[in-house]
Design an enzyme around this catalytic site. Structure first.
Site, PDB file in Angstrom:
ATOM      1  CG  ASN A  97      -7.092   0.750  -0.473  1.00  0.00           C
ATOM      2  OD1 ASN A  97      -7.327  -0.204  -1.218  1.00  0.00           O
ATOM      3  ND2 ASN A  97      -6.028   1.509  -0.597  1.00  0.00           N
ATOM      4  CG  ASP A 138      -1.974   0.972   1.293  1.00  0.00           C
ATOM      5  OD1 ASP A 138      -2.312   1.515   0.223  1.00  0.00           O
ATOM      6  OD2 ASP A 138      -2.524   1.218   2.393  1.00  0.00           O
ATOM      7  CG  ASP A 145      -5.834   0.397   8.091  1.00  0.00           C
ATOM      8  OD1 ASP A 145      -6.044  -0.446   8.974  1.00  0.00           O
ATOM      9  OD2 ASP A 145      -4.751   1.010   8.004  1.00  0.00           O
ATOM     10  CB  THR A 146     -10.296   3.782   9.588  1.00  0.00           C
ATOM     11  OG1 THR A 146      -9.178   4.569   9.159  1.00  0.00           O
ATOM     12  CG2 THR A 146     -10.942   4.429  10.795  1.00  0.00           C
ATOM     13  CG  HIS A 204      -5.429   7.994   3.463  1.00  0.00           C
ATOM     14  ND1 HIS A 204      -4.640   8.727   2.629  1.00  0.00           N
ATOM     15  CD2 HIS A 204      -5.680   6.829   2.815  1.00  0.00           C
ATOM     16  CE1 HIS A 204      -4.407   8.033   1.508  1.00  0.00           C
ATOM     17  NE2 HIS A 204      -5.022   6.878   1.610  1.00  0.00           N
ATOM     18  N   GLY A 205      -7.750   7.843   7.200  1.00  0.00           N
ATOM     19  CA  GLY A 205      -7.911   8.021   8.638  1.00  0.00           C
ATOM     20  C   GLY A 205      -9.362   7.962   9.087  1.00  0.00           C
ATOM     21  CD  GLU A 263      -3.031   8.664  -4.650  1.00  0.00           C
ATOM     22  OE1 GLU A 263      -2.892   7.630  -3.982  1.00  0.00           O
ATOM     23  OE2 GLU A 263      -3.160   9.801  -4.168  1.00  0.00           O
ATOM     24  CB  SER A 313     -12.864   3.217   6.975  1.00  0.00           C
ATOM     25  OG  SER A 313     -11.933   2.144   7.065  1.00  0.00           O
ATOM     26  N   GLY A 334      -9.151   5.367   1.410  1.00  0.00           N
ATOM     27  CA  GLY A 334      -9.864   6.073   2.477  1.00  0.00           C
ATOM     28  C   GLY A 334     -11.332   5.714   2.519  1.00  0.00           C
TER      29      GLY A 334
HETATM   30 ZN   LIG Z   1      -4.471   5.160   0.603  1.00  0.00          ZN
END
Ligand SMILES: [Zn+2]
Length: 338
Positions: A264, A83, A266-267, A187-188, A142, A224, A222
């Protein structure tokens, strides 16, 4: 089955009209949670590691955990993806360590923070495409920058939406298999400060890019959903997360209808793990065996993975075909396949 390249999974997702979650890992419990979810839902698997994860776990530990997953589940196609590779060196070292797919994020300079220019992005991405495709490895690029910061990577701020003309030129000049597009996600955990109402993503932009690049698999970063119930669990057991909202699953499903094949996440898994651990700490403060909180943490992450695999449509597609190997894909690219 050894780890497989990502391209065939995305090609199959295109044919089947579904998306595949790309789930971040840092340790054994997260890999186990993903694999348990994949077994239960019969899903193809994309596991990804950031530079931060490689540093945290160490490349050798990560590699052998992934090999363990493929030995335990030889019937499931499993991709190991880098990633946000920040440089040519990072992507090459990932490939040396057995990653079967890499993201060359040339939208930022190697510091992972400073936005780069278009020509730099084309140059480094083309270099990795050549190196990776000779080895059958898939490449994600990207164009545009995604807002926010995660694992120290990201431009911060709001990012810049992808320009469709640039996206077309970028794909033509680099030959990437998949393209991360900036469409208003970040993100986050702190993506939106109020409940999103319908048009949270630049869906018309996805539609236009997909119309002009029908054969390029689009990737949503990003993505989530930041479920409110997970935030509530964390805060109920002593956490102090501020109000925040993510990308609703229905919006991702709209993206999938317009060419998004990799999503994607993750969070959401981080939130699930943290909530489960906090709950044990508060309810059973006498416990001190890590398994007492890591088992529920793994279960909580598995539940998120099952939900996403089901919502994105990859569930049930693990055994649809004989999955090509790295060698098969190297031959495909060498014979002019794009
Ligand atoms: Zn990313």
């Amino acid at each position: 089955m050894p780890l497989v390249p990502m391209r065939p999974l995305l090609d199959a997702a295109k044919e089947g009209g579904y998306g595949v979650a790309a789930l971040n890992v840092n340790n054994m419990e997260q890999i186990q949670a993903i694999m348990e979810a994949a077994v239960e839902t019969k899903s193809p698997v994309i596991v990804q590691a950031s530079r931060g994860a490689r540093k945290y776990a160490n490349d050798n530990y990560l590699r052998h955990l992934m090999i363990a997953a493929s030995e335990l589940h030889p019937d499931l196609p499993i991709v190991m993806h880098q990633d946000h590779g920040n440089s040519v060196e990072t992507c090459k070292s990932a490939i040396e360590y057995g990653f079967t797919s890499v993201m060359m994020d040339g939208s930022l300079m190697p510091d992972g923070k400073t936005p780069s220019d278009f020509e730099y992005n084309v140059k480094v991405t083309s270099e990795i495409v050549k190196y990776a495709h000779e080895r059958g490895v898939t490449v994600e690029g990207e164009i545009g920058t995604i807002g926010g910061i995660e694992d120290g990577h990201g431009s911060g701020g709001k990012g810049h939406l992808t320009d469709p003309d640039q996206a077309v030129e970028f794909v033509e000049r680099t030959g990437v298999d998949a393209l991360a597009v900036a469409i208003g996600t970040s993100h986050g955990a702190y993506k939106f400060s109020r409940k999103p109402d319908g048009e949270v993503l630049a869906m018309s932009l996805i539609e236009e890019i997909h119309r002009r690049l029908p054969n390029t698999h689009l990737v949503m970063h990003g993505s989530s959903s930041v479920p409110q119930e997970l935030i509530e669990i964390i805060n109920k057991y002593g956490g102090k997360m501020k109000p925040t909202w993510g990308v609703p699953v229905e919006e991702i499903q709209r993206g999938i209808r317009h060419g998004v094949r990799k999503i994607n996440v993750d969070t959401d898994n981080r939130l699930a793990i943290t909530g489960a651990i906090r709950k044990v700490f508060v309810e059973s403060p006498e416990k001190f065996d890590p398994r007492d909180y890591l088992v529920p943490a793994r279960e909580a992450m598995k539940a998120v993975c099952v939900a996403r695999m089901t919502a994105f449509g990859q569930a049930g597609h693990a055994f649809d075909r004989k999955w090509p190997t790295l060698a098969d894909m190297a031959k495909y690219y060498a014979s002019g396949g794009k």
